[in-house]
Design an enzyme around this catalytic site. Structure first.
Site, PDB file in Angstrom:
ATOM      1  CB  ILE A 285      41.980  38.635  40.414  1.00 38.81           C
ATOM      2  CG1 ILE A 285      42.290  38.452  41.489  1.00 38.81           C
ATOM      3  CG2 ILE A 285      40.305  40.025  41.281  1.00 38.81           C
ATOM      4  CD1 ILE A 285      43.029  39.738  42.886  1.00 38.81           C
ATOM      5  CD  GLU A 286      39.844  34.901  35.268  1.00 36.43           C
ATOM      6  OE1 GLU A 286      39.192  34.359  34.668  1.00 36.43           O
ATOM      7  OE2 GLU A 286      40.187  32.762  36.324  1.00 36.43           O
ATOM      8  CB  ALA A 287      34.645  39.210  35.382  1.00 34.31           C
TER       9      ALA A 287
END
Length: 461
Positions: A285-287
């Site tokens: 899970i990024e940004a």
């Protein structure tokens, strides 16, 4: 040597990013080379049995579907040597063929790859040489339907219930060391080449994304089963290893954002778990997904459901960091919600380290991570170290930092001393010297093929 920067769709390691790796207890696949041989019927579509035609023992005798009748022609031994045997002979891909439609027959056992089979927890029977599945021709369940090799699709005519002897021994390499392998770019290496050269047994396969809805697909477009990604899974398992599919990355549609509730998100994770009979999923899970408190909580709640529905589950959370340690919002949210994880894993790169010693910076960031985990959960120092991990990047990073093989040795020594729960890196695609290929196929630093993997493969927990 010309330095080549990485071009990839999933930038990893920036502050405010996270990846969650969920590791399921129990075996993900039972290769036919399981620890204990087992004998019994193999049943498939329509409840029919795998049968030796006419109970004949001549080489080339057809193997087919037939009504189960308890005869010796339907008694198969899933052996400790990778074979599947009946009537004293072996299940064999005719003439060593690997093409779709290659017929399966009975033949004298000869130790060839045409007679090697892997029985997965997803109920596929795979010939690793061909990377193809045992298949009832035409999807038929009629008596005398011939069995063949066919590209794995996950369809009912490729699902089998085989006798189990208690499962295959775990891969000898630790699960903690699972370098990322990406089929979407970077001239993906043959995983068996890497395994044979380094001793590593696990890979993290990137990336499972949303197709725009709450539906998991590889890169949001490749089929969940039956394509190149399943072929990679079959190859790794056939060589005695295993995989951790990775959800997310920097770009693309994320399931964590596309799914409207924790229940829907948990169901999407479960779909992949069931498709491959997994021990592990990696949810990256990024940004914007990480930066949203709503998405963070949805992910935490979904993982609690996955843990409840999969006894023995382990959870790794991997996320970005600053040089002194990471943002702790997701750690705190998980602790407050009653979600415990087996490793909070930082990505110590793309954090302003250009021109500095990345091995030392990694250790500094890891110490900050230990403190954050200790404070959130009330762990001792030793407990906190054993709940943390490092996911580095080999070679030249997106921000022009340089992570050398010597830096990997520094990181390995720290991990060994502190008994970290996870030690991995992005990516094995890049674990090669640059010789004129694309920037996503090499590290940009002086090295021999697989040097970075060899270092981390020494980790023993």
């Amino acid at each position: 040597m010309t330095t080549r920067l990485l071009r990839r769709p999933a930038v990893r390691g920036a502050v405010g990013t996270a990846a969650v790796a969920v590791l399921l207890g129990g075996m993900s696949g039972t290769p036919a080379s399981g620890a204990v041989a087992a004998t019994g019927q193999i049943t498939g579509i329509g409840g029919k049995c795998v049968d030796v035609a006419g109970a004949a023992t001549a080489n080339g005798t057809a193997v087919q579907l037939y009504d189960c009748n308890g005869t010796t022609a339907q008694q198969w031994t899933v052996g400790t040597d990778g074979t599947v045997r009946a009537l004293g002979k072996c299940l064999d891909a005719a003439s060593g063929g690997t093409a779709d439609g290659t017929l399966v027959q009975l033949w004298d056992c000869n130790g060839s790859t045409a007679q090697r089979w892997t029985v997965t927890a997803a109920r596929d029977i795979v010939n690793p040489q061909a990377n193809k599945c045992l298949d009832a021709t035409g999807g038929s369940s009629a008596n005398s339907t011939r069995l063949q090799l066919w590209s794995c699709t996950g369809a009912a005519n490729q699902k089998w219930t085989a006798p189990s002897g208690g499962g295959d021994p775990a891969p000898t390499g630790p699960m903690a060391v699972a370098p990322y392998l990406y089929n979407g770019w970077g001239s993906p290496p043959n995983p068996t080449t890497v395994m044979n050269a380094t001793g590593v047994k696990w890979f993290t396969l990137a990336f499972v994304l949303s197709n725009g809805y709450c539906n998991p697909q590889w890169d949001g477009s490749r089929p969940l089963t039956g394509g190149v990604d399943q072929q990679t899974v079959n190859t790794v398992r056939g060589a005695g290893g295993d995989v951790i599919p990775s959800f997310g990355g920097w770009s693309g549609n994320k399931l964590e954002s596309s799914c409207g509730s924790a229940g829907e998100l948990a169901a999407a994770y479960q779909k992949v778990i069931n498709a491959y009979g997994l021990k592990a999923i990696d949810i990256d899970i990024e940004a914007a997904a990480y930066d949203s408190p709503t998405v963070q909580q949805r992910t935490v709640d979904a993982l609690k459901t996955v843990k409840a529905n999969n006894p023995g589950i382990k959870v790794y959370v991997t996320f970005g960091t600053g040089q002194n340690g990471p943002d702790s919002s997701l750690i705190g949210r998980a602790a407050n919600s009653g979600l415990t994880v087996d490793s909070w894993t930082i990505m110590p790169f793309n954090f302003g380290g250009a021109g500095q010693n990345m091995g030392q910076l990694t250790v500094r960031a890891a110490e900050g991570l230990k403190t954050a985990v200790k404070n959130a959960y009330g762990y001792s120092d030793d407990q906190a170290y054993r709940r943390t991990g490092i996911s580095s990047m080999n070679g030249i990073t997106d921000n022009n930092e340089t992570v050398t093989v010597a830096d990997f040795r520094t990181i390995l020594a720290y991990a060994q001393q502190r008994h970290l729960a996870r030690l991995t890196f992005w990516s094995v695609n890049r674990d090669r010297p640059c010789t004129g290929g694309g920037a996503d196929t090499c590290s940009g630093v002086s090295q021999q093929p697989w040097d970075f993997t060899r270092v981390f493969a020494q980790y023993n927990g």
